[in-house]
Write an enzyme that holds these catalytic residues in place. Structure first.
Site, mmCIF file in Angstrom:
data_model
loop_
_atom_site.group_PDB
_atom_site.id
_atom_site.type_symbol
_atom_site.label_atom_id
_atom_site.label_comp_id
_atom_site.label_asym_id
_atom_site.label_seq_id
_atom_site.Cartn_x
_atom_site.Cartn_y
_atom_site.Cartn_z
ATOM 1 N N TYR A 1 -2.261 -0.279 10.276
ATOM 2 C CA TYR A 1 -2.324 -0.636 8.846
ATOM 3 C C TYR A 1 -1.057 -0.160 8.138
ATOM 4 O O TYR A 1 -0.482 -0.882 7.326
ATOM 5 C CB TYR A 1 -3.579 -0.013 8.233
ATOM 6 C CG TYR A 1 -3.838 -0.404 6.780
ATOM 7 C CD1 TYR A 1 -4.080 -1.730 6.423
ATOM 8 C CD2 TYR A 1 -3.845 0.558 5.778
ATOM 9 C CE1 TYR A 1 -4.327 -2.078 5.102
ATOM 10 C CE2 TYR A 1 -4.108 0.213 4.454
ATOM 11 C CZ TYR A 1 -4.334 -1.104 4.119
ATOM 12 O OH TYR A 1 -4.576 -1.450 2.808
ATOM 13 N N SER B 1 0.847 -1.200 0.000
ATOM 14 C CA SER B 1 0.000 0.000 0.000
ATOM 15 C C SER B 1 0.883 1.250 0.000
ATOM 16 O O SER B 1 2.075 1.179 0.327
ATOM 17 C CB SER B 1 -0.866 -0.018 1.266
ATOM 18 O OG SER B 1 -1.451 1.248 1.476
HETATM 19 N N1 LIG Z 1 -8.784 -0.351 -1.598
HETATM 20 C C1 LIG Z 1 -7.653 0.324 -1.585
HETATM 21 O O1 LIG Z 1 -7.592 1.547 -1.817
HETATM 22 C C2 LIG Z 1 -6.372 -0.395 -1.281
HETATM 23 C C3 LIG Z 1 -5.186 0.325 -1.360
HETATM 24 C C4 LIG Z 1 -3.987 -0.313 -1.083
HETATM 25 C C5 LIG Z 1 -3.984 -1.639 -0.746
HETATM 26 N N2 LIG Z 1 -5.152 -2.326 -0.653
HETATM 27 C C6 LIG Z 1 -5.070 -3.742 -0.313
HETATM 28 O O2 LIG Z 1 -5.632 -4.482 -1.369
HETATM 29 C C7 LIG Z 1 -6.089 -5.748 -0.878
HETATM 30 C C8 LIG Z 1 -7.527 -5.978 -1.344
HETATM 31 O O3 LIG Z 1 -8.324 -4.977 -0.760
HETATM 32 P P1 LIG Z 1 -9.754 -4.525 -1.302
HETATM 33 O O4 LIG Z 1 -9.738 -3.048 -1.328
HETATM 34 O O5 LIG Z 1 -10.127 -5.295 -2.532
HETATM 35 O O6 LIG Z 1 -10.652 -4.942 -0.052
HETATM 36 P P2 LIG Z 1 -11.842 -5.970 0.090
HETATM 37 O O7 LIG Z 1 -12.847 -5.762 -0.984
HETATM 38 O O8 LIG Z 1 -12.256 -5.843 1.521
HETATM 39 O O9 LIG Z 1 -11.128 -7.377 -0.165
HETATM 40 C C9 LIG Z 1 -10.454 -8.096 0.814
HETATM 41 C C10 LIG Z 1 -11.021 -9.498 0.832
HETATM 42 O O10 LIG Z 1 -10.258 -10.282 1.766
HETATM 43 C C11 LIG Z 1 -11.182 -11.025 2.544
HETATM 44 N N3 LIG Z 1 -10.645 -11.418 3.840
HETATM 45 C C12 LIG Z 1 -10.591 -10.673 4.971
HETATM 46 N N4 LIG Z 1 -10.076 -11.396 5.957
HETATM 47 C C13 LIG Z 1 -9.797 -12.618 5.450
HETATM 48 C C14 LIG Z 1 -9.263 -13.799 5.994
HETATM 49 N N5 LIG Z 1 -8.896 -13.881 7.278
HETATM 50 N N6 LIG Z 1 -9.097 -14.867 5.181
HETATM 51 C C15 LIG Z 1 -9.470 -14.808 3.878
HETATM 52 N N7 LIG Z 1 -10.009 -13.719 3.301
HETATM 53 C C16 LIG Z 1 -10.168 -12.629 4.086
HETATM 54 C C17 LIG Z 1 -12.359 -10.078 2.704
HETATM 55 O O11 LIG Z 1 -13.504 -10.775 3.157
HETATM 56 P P3 LIG Z 1 -14.528 -10.037 4.176
HETATM 57 O O12 LIG Z 1 -15.304 -9.078 3.325
HETATM 58 O O13 LIG Z 1 -15.315 -11.159 4.723
HETATM 59 O O14 LIG Z 1 -13.685 -9.308 5.213
HETATM 60 C C18 LIG Z 1 -12.484 -9.533 1.290
HETATM 61 O O15 LIG Z 1 -13.244 -10.398 0.463
HETATM 62 C C19 LIG Z 1 -5.924 -5.675 0.644
HETATM 63 O O16 LIG Z 1 -4.705 -6.278 1.013
HETATM 64 C C20 LIG Z 1 -5.840 -4.193 0.913
HETATM 65 O O17 LIG Z 1 -5.167 -3.913 2.108
HETATM 66 C C21 LIG Z 1 -6.360 -1.731 -0.919
#
Ligand SMILES: NC(=O)c1ccc[n+]([C@@H]2O[C@H](COP(=O)([O-])OP(=O)(O)OC[C@H]3O[C@@H](n4cnc5c(N)ncnc54)[C@H](OP(=O)(O)O)[C@@H]3O)[C@@H](O)[C@H]2O)c1
Length: 282
Positions: A175, A162
Site C-alpha cells: 500500500y 496517502s
Molecule cells: N481512510 C483513510 O484513512 C485513508 C487515508 C489515505 C488515503 N485513503 C484513500 O482514500 C480512498 C478512499 O478510501 P476510503 O477510506 O473512503 O475507503 P472505502 O470506504 O473502502 O472506499 C473505497 C471504495 O472503492 C471501492 N472499490 C474497491 N475496489 C474497486 C474497484 N475495483 N472498482 C471500483 N470501486 C472499487 C470500494 O468498494 P468495496 O467496498 O466493494 O471494496 C469502496 O466503495 C482510497 O484510495 C484510500 O486508499 C484513505
C-alpha cells in the site's frame, strides 16, 4: 493581469459547480461518498461509480437535496470495458465528464505484515491486488475519462494518495509503495496533459491522513472492545491535532483543487492530516 476585482461574488462563482459533470470512482465509499454529497450541494452533476452501486444507497437521502444531481453507475476501475460503459452512460445523462476524482483504492489484510504473517510470506496475489487497485485503478480511469478532456482541451483530475507516499508506514509495504506510485503518477500526468494537450487540464492529488473507514478499521481499532489498537494510539499521538480526520475535513481542499480557484495549480499532492506529516515526533 486581469481587470476583474476579486470579491465575494467572484469567489462564490469559483465554487459554483453548476453545469459541471464529476465522476467519482469508489464513489460509494466513505471518503468518495462525502465528496459526492458536497459536490451535489455545490451544484455539480455527480456520477458515483463503484463496483457495488448498492453501497451508495446510504447516500441517497443526502444526494437528493440538490441543487445538483447524482446518478449511481457500475464501474470497476480494473476493467476498462466497464469504465467505457460508465463513460457512455454518464455522457448520455449529464454530458461529458469534465472532472474525475480517483477515490477507489485501499489496502488488503493479506498484504499486511503481522504476528502470523511475515514480510517473506506475503502472498504475491495479495501484493498484486494492492498495486493493481491503487495504481492501475488510478491510471485506467484517467485513460478512459482523460481522453475526452484531452479532446476538449480542458478538465480536472484529482487522485487520492496517502501519508504512506511521503514516508512508508510499518506493516503495509504494498500500500505504501502503491500510494507513492499514485503521487508520482499525479506529477507525471499533470506534466503530460499540460504539455501534450492543454494547460487547461490540471491533475493533482490529496494525501489524507488517518480517517477511520472500512479499509483500516482492522488496523486501528480492536474488533472486540472497539478501543484503539497500539497502532491507532500511536497515530493519534503523532498527529499534532490529536485526532483522526473526519471525512468532512477533506472537503475544503477537494473543492479548492477542483475549482478555478486553483487554476495555476497542477502536479501537487496536498496533505490533509492534522499536521501528521510535519511532526518529527519530538
Ligand atoms: N481512510 C483513510 O484513512 C485513508 C487515508 C489515505 C488515503 N485513503 C484513500 O482514500 C480512498 C478512499 O478510501 P476510503 O477510506 O473512503 O475507503 P472505502 O470506504 O473502502 O472506499 C473505497 C471504495 O472503492 C471501492 N472499490 C474497491 N475496489 C474497486 C474497484 N475495483 N472498482 C471500483 N470501486 C472499487 C470500494 O468498494 P468495496 O467496498 O466493494 O471494496 C469502496 O466503495 C482510497 O484510495 C484510500 O486508499 C484513505
Amino acid at each position: 493581469m486581469t481587470d476583474t476585482i476579486l470579491n465575494h461574488e467572484t469567489v462564490a462563482d469559483w465554487y459554483d459547480f453548476s453545469g459541471r459533470t464529476v465522476l467519482i470512482t469508489g464513489g460509494a465509499g466513505i471518503l468518495g461518498g462525502e465528496m459526492a454529497c458536497m459536490l451535489v450541494g455545490c451544484g455539480a452533476n455527480v456520477a458515483i461509480m463503484d463496483r457495488d452501486p448498492s453501497l451508495a444507497d446510504r447516500l441517497l437521502d443526502r444526494l437528493g437535496c440538490g441543487p445538483g444531481c447524482a446518478v449511481v453507475v457500475f464501474g470497476d476501475v480494473l476493467k476498462p470495458e466497464t469504465l467505457a460503459q460508465a463513460e457512455e452512460q454518464v455522457r448520455a445523462e449529464f454530458g461529458p465528464v469534465d472532472t474525475l476524482v480517483n477515490a477507489a483504492g485501499g489496502n488488503n489484510p493479506r498484504a499486511t505484515t503481522g504476528a502470523d504473517l511475515s514480510f517473506f510470506d506475503l502472498p504475491p496475489e495479495a501484493l498484486r491486488f494492492v498495486f493493481d487497485l491503487n495504481i492501475l485503478g488510478t491510471m485506467l480511469p484517467s485513460q478512459v475519462f482523460g481522453r475526452g478532456m484531452a479532446e476538449r482541451g480542458e478538465g480536472v483530475i484529482l487522485n487520492v494518495s496517502s501519508m504512506n507516499a511521503f514516508r512508508p508506514l510499518t506493516r503495509i509495504p504494498a500500500y505504501s509503495a502503491a500510494k507513492s506510485g499514485v503521487s508520482n503518477f499525479t506529477q507525471w500526468l499533470a506534466v503530460h496533459m499540460a504539455q501534450e494537450y492543454s494547460p487547461r487540464i490540471r491533475v493533482n492529488a490529496i494525501a489524507p491522513g488517518f480517517f477511520l473507514t472500512e479499509q483500516n478499521r482492522f488496523l486501528l481499532t480492536d474488533e472486540e472492545t472497539g478501543g484503539l489498537t497500539p497502532r491507532g494510539r500511536a497515530i493519534v499521538e503523532h498527529t499534532p491535532m490529536g485526532r483522526f480526520g473526519d471525512p468532512e475535513d477533506l472537503l475544503g481542499t477537494v473543492l479548492w483543487l477542483l475549482s478555478p480557484a486553483s487554476a495555476f495549480v497542477s502536479g501537487v499532492v496536498v496533505p490533509i492530516d492534522g499536521g501528521f506529516s510535519a511532526f518529527s515526533g519530538v
